[in-house]
Design a protein around this motif. Sequence first.
Motif, mmCIF file in Angstrom:
data_model
loop_
_atom_site.group_PDB
_atom_site.id
_atom_site.type_symbol
_atom_site.label_atom_id
_atom_site.label_comp_id
_atom_site.label_asym_id
_atom_site.label_seq_id
_atom_site.Cartn_x
_atom_site.Cartn_y
_atom_site.Cartn_z
ATOM 1 N N PRO A 85 -29.207 83.478 48.749
ATOM 2 C CA PRO A 85 -28.462 83.628 50.010
ATOM 3 C C PRO A 85 -26.949 83.633 49.831
ATOM 4 N N GLU A 88 -26.035 87.079 48.611
ATOM 5 C CA GLU A 88 -26.116 88.018 49.737
ATOM 6 C C GLU A 88 -24.917 87.873 50.664
ATOM 7 N N ALA A 89 -24.530 86.635 50.910
ATOM 8 C CA ALA A 89 -23.413 86.399 51.833
ATOM 9 C C ALA A 89 -22.102 86.923 51.246
ATOM 10 N N ASP A 92 -22.314 90.624 51.811
ATOM 11 C CA ASP A 92 -22.249 91.022 53.222
ATOM 12 C C ASP A 92 -20.877 90.790 53.844
ATOM 13 N N ASP A 147 -21.278 81.669 56.079
ATOM 14 C CA ASP A 147 -22.394 82.533 56.456
ATOM 15 C C ASP A 147 -23.653 82.139 55.685
ATOM 16 N N ALA A 148 -23.478 81.892 54.383
ATOM 17 C CA ALA A 148 -24.622 81.476 53.566
ATOM 18 C C ALA A 148 -25.206 80.173 54.088
ATOM 19 N N HIS A 150 -25.383 79.159 57.020
ATOM 20 C CA HIS A 150 -26.208 79.394 58.210
ATOM 21 C C HIS A 150 -27.555 80.010 57.863
ATOM 22 N N HIS A 151 -27.631 80.618 56.682
ATOM 23 C CA HIS A 151 -28.885 81.243 56.274
ATOM 24 C C HIS A 151 -29.730 80.342 55.369
#
Length: 177
Positions: A85, A88-89, A92, A147-148, A150-151
């Motif tokens: 994650p 990915e963050a 993104d 952001d990560a 939150h995921h």
Amino acid sequence: MRISVNVDGVTYADEVEPRLLLVHYLRERLSKTGTVIGCDTGNCGACTVHLDGHSVKSCQMFAVQANGHEVTTVEGLARDGKLHPVQEAFRDNHALQCGFCTPGMIMQAIDLLADEPDPDDETVRKGLEGNLCRCTGYQNIVRAVQDAAHHMRPGAGPRLEQHTDEDITAKQPVGGE
Ligand code: FES
Ligand code: FES
């Protein structure tokens, strides 16, 4: 000296010089070139990996100090073809430009999130203060880490990132030429 070290889930047994730095062992013996060298003096954080789930600067410890331990590099984060994650963050949120600092930033961010599952802006900046980026101005990096967060559920992530609070402190190389 003979060492046995688990790196990214694979156990390696190797004969190494006592003064071989962990980052050189990872890059030159194991071809783990995703872990990069920026300064070689402990200042930039580009070489950050995890030792038993805690971030360490791999230019600041000897390979022999990893004997019997588990090392995770940025190359060991993806699972079943899926990015971690935090990876990915970073993608993104455009948290990289040249990407040189990114492996170390990601490893440090994962360690930070293990302790601070919902960090505010200042907490992220403080947690990453040992990692330098000459490109981004940091704002997107901070955004990516939040952001990560939150995921990720608290404690979520690869097994090696679900560490205990046992503090593993990388020892400074001792002695001189
Ligand atoms: S290369 Fe290790 S801190 Fe810069
Ligand atoms: S993206 Fe270039 S040093 Fe951070």
